[in-house]
Design a protein around this motif. Sequence first.
Motif, PDB file in Angstrom:
ATOM      1  N   SER A  32      63.853 -19.414  -1.140  1.00  0.00           N
ATOM      2  CA  SER A  32      65.019 -19.154  -2.518  1.00  0.00           C
ATOM      3  C   SER A  32      64.845 -18.082  -3.501  1.00  0.00           C
ATOM      4  O   SER A  32      65.012 -17.757  -4.877  1.00  0.00           O
ATOM      5  N   ARG A  35      61.486 -17.604  -6.403  1.00  0.00           N
ATOM      6  CA  ARG A  35      61.755 -18.242  -6.757  1.00  0.00           C
ATOM      7  C   ARG A  35      60.816 -19.317  -7.361  1.00  0.00           C
ATOM      8  O   ARG A  35      61.011 -20.126  -6.074  1.00  0.00           O
ATOM      9  N   GLY A  36      60.420 -20.099  -7.910  1.00  0.00           N
ATOM     10  CA  GLY A  36      59.668 -20.975  -8.597  1.00  0.00           C
ATOM     11  C   GLY A  36      58.240 -21.968  -7.750  1.00  0.00           C
ATOM     12  O   GLY A  36      58.189 -23.104  -7.074  1.00  0.00           O
ATOM     13  N   GLU A  39      55.410 -24.075  -9.253  1.00  0.00           N
ATOM     14  CA  GLU A  39      56.555 -25.556  -9.830  1.00  0.00           C
ATOM     15  C   GLU A  39      56.473 -25.812  -7.979  1.00  0.00           C
ATOM     16  O   GLU A  39      56.507 -27.368  -8.590  1.00  0.00           O
ATOM     17  N   PHE A 279      55.955 -33.257   2.337  1.00  0.00           N
ATOM     18  CA  PHE A 279      56.622 -32.856   1.715  1.00  0.00           C
ATOM     19  C   PHE A 279      57.070 -31.069   1.182  1.00  0.00           C
ATOM     20  O   PHE A 279      58.460 -31.830   0.954  1.00  0.00           O
ATOM     21  N   THR A 283      61.081 -29.831   1.012  1.00  0.00           N
ATOM     22  CA  THR A 283      61.580 -28.935   0.370  1.00  0.00           C
ATOM     23  C   THR A 283      62.335 -27.823   1.065  1.00  0.00           C
ATOM     24  O   THR A 283      63.633 -27.723   0.466  1.00  0.00           O
TER      25      THR A 283
ATOM     26  N   SER B 189      71.600 -29.865  -2.291  1.00  0.00           N
ATOM     27  CA  SER B 189      72.189 -31.015  -1.464  1.00  0.00           C
ATOM     28  C   SER B 189      70.898 -31.566  -1.163  1.00  0.00           C
ATOM     29  O   SER B 189      69.918 -31.118  -0.396  1.00  0.00           O
ATOM     30  N   GLU B 202      62.611 -36.160  -4.177  1.00  0.00           N
ATOM     31  CA  GLU B 202      63.366 -34.715  -3.286  1.00  0.00           C
ATOM     32  C   GLU B 202      64.321 -34.138  -4.699  1.00  0.00           C
ATOM     33  O   GLU B 202      64.243 -33.066  -4.261  1.00  0.00           O
ATOM     34  N   ALA B 204      62.985 -33.422  -7.609  1.00  0.00           N
ATOM     35  CA  ALA B 204      61.542 -32.497  -8.492  1.00  0.00           C
ATOM     36  C   ALA B 204      61.228 -31.347  -7.077  1.00  0.00           C
ATOM     37  O   ALA B 204      61.063 -30.347  -7.360  1.00  0.00           O
ATOM     38  N   GLY B 205      61.577 -31.605  -6.019  1.00  0.00           N
ATOM     39  CA  GLY B 205      60.514 -30.348  -5.186  1.00  0.00           C
ATOM     40  C   GLY B 205      62.066 -29.093  -5.119  1.00  0.00           C
ATOM     41  O   GLY B 205      61.421 -28.615  -4.896  1.00  0.00           O
ATOM     42  N   ILE B 206      62.971 -29.403  -4.818  1.00  0.00           N
ATOM     43  CA  ILE B 206      64.694 -28.429  -4.684  1.00  0.00           C
ATOM     44  C   ILE B 206      64.406 -27.996  -5.959  1.00  0.00           C
ATOM     45  O   ILE B 206      64.833 -26.626  -6.087  1.00  0.00           O
ATOM     46  N   PRO B 208      63.136 -26.132  -8.908  1.00  0.00           N
ATOM     47  CA  PRO B 208      62.000 -25.056  -8.561  1.00  0.00           C
ATOM     48  C   PRO B 208      62.394 -23.988  -7.612  1.00  0.00           C
ATOM     49  O   PRO B 208      63.293 -23.112  -8.427  1.00  0.00           O
ATOM     50  N   THR B 209      63.719 -24.358  -6.607  1.00  0.00           N
ATOM     51  CA  THR B 209      64.441 -22.979  -6.104  1.00  0.00           C
ATOM     52  C   THR B 209      65.968 -22.862  -5.717  1.00  0.00           C
ATOM     53  O   THR B 209      66.608 -22.429  -5.883  1.00  0.00           O
ATOM     54  N   LEU B 210      66.410 -23.625  -7.166  1.00  0.00           N
ATOM     55  CA  LEU B 210      68.029 -23.970  -7.844  1.00  0.00           C
ATOM     56  C   LEU B 210      68.038 -22.847  -9.005  1.00  0.00           C
ATOM     57  O   LEU B 210      66.965 -22.744  -9.914  1.00  0.00           O
ATOM     58  N   PRO B 211      68.419 -22.118  -9.465  1.00  0.00           N
ATOM     59  CA  PRO B 211      68.871 -20.901 -10.951  1.00  0.00           C
ATOM     60  C   PRO B 211      69.732 -22.730 -11.778  1.00  0.00           C
ATOM     61  O   PRO B 211      69.749 -24.086 -11.244  1.00  0.00           O
TER      62      PRO B 211
END
Lengths: 317, 336
Positions: A32, A35-36, A39, A279, A283, B189, B202, B204-206, B208-211
């Motif tokens: 990523s 990023r994040g 979170e 988990f 992710t 996705s 799912e 919630a997991g992805i 943080p990595t998204l813009p």
Amino acid sequence: MLAALRGRIAAAPWIWSFLGTAATWLVTVSISGGRGGEEIISAALTFSAFTVLVSLGQMMVITTGPGNVDLSIPSVIALSSAVAMLVMDERAGMIVPGLAAAVAAGLAVGGANYGLIRLLRIPPIIATLSSSLVVMSVAIVLGRGLKIKPPQVFADAVTTKVAGVPLLAIVALAAAVAIAFVLERTLYGRTVSAIGQSRRIARLAGLDVERASLLTYMLSGGLAGLTGALIAGFSGGNSLDQGAEYLLLTIAVVVIGGTSVSGGRASVPGIWGAALFMFLIVTMLNASGVSPGLRMLITGLIIIGVIAVGGSERAPR
Amino acid sequence: MKALATATTVLLAIGAVPASAAETKDMKIALSNNFAGNSWRQAMLKSWETVTKQAVADGVVAEAPAFTTSENQATEQAAQIQNMILQGYNAIVIDAASPTALNGAIRQACDAGIVVVTFDGIATEPCAYRIAVDFKKLGGMQVDYFKSRGIKGNLLEVRGLAGVFVDDEIHDGIEAGVKADPDLKIVGSVHGNWTQTVAQKEVAGILPTLPDVAAVATQGGDGFGTAQAFKDAGRKTPVIFLGNREDELSWWKQQKDATGYQTMSASIAPGSSTFAFWVAKKLLAGEKLPQDMVLPITVVTQDNLEDQLKHTEKGSVTNVEYKEADVSGLLAGLKK
């Protein structure tokens, strides 16, 4: 020096799940672009809390020896979430009775599971599977066509954070510490391990084998009951399908965490490590954007890899 | 066994000779269902019960019981269908666990002279009738809606259960739409398995990595969980396409009243089981119908939200229960 280190790792098979967790997190953050990271950890702690709570029960059941497994967990979650929401009925004053009712439902199913195993001499895998069908039917009758919202106070409580850490994670951590204490320091806990190593010898040693088995199935049911209520609070209400993912997940988490599948040796820290790991794999693969087929393949390979590496370090039984 | 099957075929063939309209009152139609553990299936079974009970009371058919297998397994459903053949049902309506794994059992039913109608989960066996949903369109219409709103930027896709036909079809529809539109880009996705809690986890997991995410394409049963995940992450709620579930529509109504939130919702009505029932009845009455039929998609818009929500039972899915005349009308439209 090296031998000493190897000895340490063999004594702590759960270390692999934490190493896997750390590696997976690093890969995800690098995908990523940095990023994040924080979170992701917060989300992982929240959702792993549910996994940990139910898996602790599954771990205790599996530790009581070969063939012992609780397949009724998904149904108990479906039932207890409906029970909890029905009792609470969106009233803040009924939160505690609601939680108590959910746990009681779980304890009752656990007791019934043991009854089937002991009185009718049905193998645990069949007993818990068949009881899960009955429990699911009850949940359908109770919960049919209605998703009841949790009281606002309850919903806020389960999504709240204390000093940046999700409250749910703190609850699950406390549960893990309590189970570790019970396992190491109480007669019941030692009996569970002893039964797993040899039921016959445990009985000959004068331990109350049957009582410990009963308590273990009740514990697993009770924890699943509590989890069902918490999930309903977290996700805006109860639904029949919210436990489905925890059937295979709890077994995977127990095994990856270093608990012996043949019983007799539990690994509490491994439950946390493996829950976080499971988990974060998802992710990581979601963030990487590989095709769904490939995701499943990679997930399978990683799980096999972790178990193979962790397992090879274990002393032969 | 073969001799028995042949004998049954002959007997049924004799019984079937005078088949014409209003001759179905002694006939029996069974519903074979593979799964009951979610709100859509519960509503589907309830609709079947409501409509067939009335049909039996009206003397349209003799009986129309529903059977659900305890485990979601194709082998178990195949065995169930074989039992239905032996029990002498005239027609079997099937929500199939697999598009291919039941073909053997369905072939046996057809050979025994039984009318087989598959819906929702359809079967590829040529002798069966198929009432399918244009799932590609269900995907495509989401992108069309985003376009009509002038939404540009990043799209998150929440998919269904990996490896299931429906998931691939909806995904293909979404992907084709996005490809044709340079303003939209799929940045992530996940598989929400049509389950709110799984979708929540799912996403919630992805997340943080998204813009920034402008819109979310979904498959139904996952929109509410997606919204929860955005809220928990402290992110601005994007335009989430919904799937007609009551919890999704209630949430939409709340947002609409609070902030003027706009979106659209679409899915297939669980009452498609009643559509299949009338198709089976018409076939038994000797009507000629096409082997492949398409069900209309039920759409909820900003304007009819309140109205649809009123008619959607708590915890259920926006539903349409079909009457025989409705089915005749829809089928007449298809033939054109």
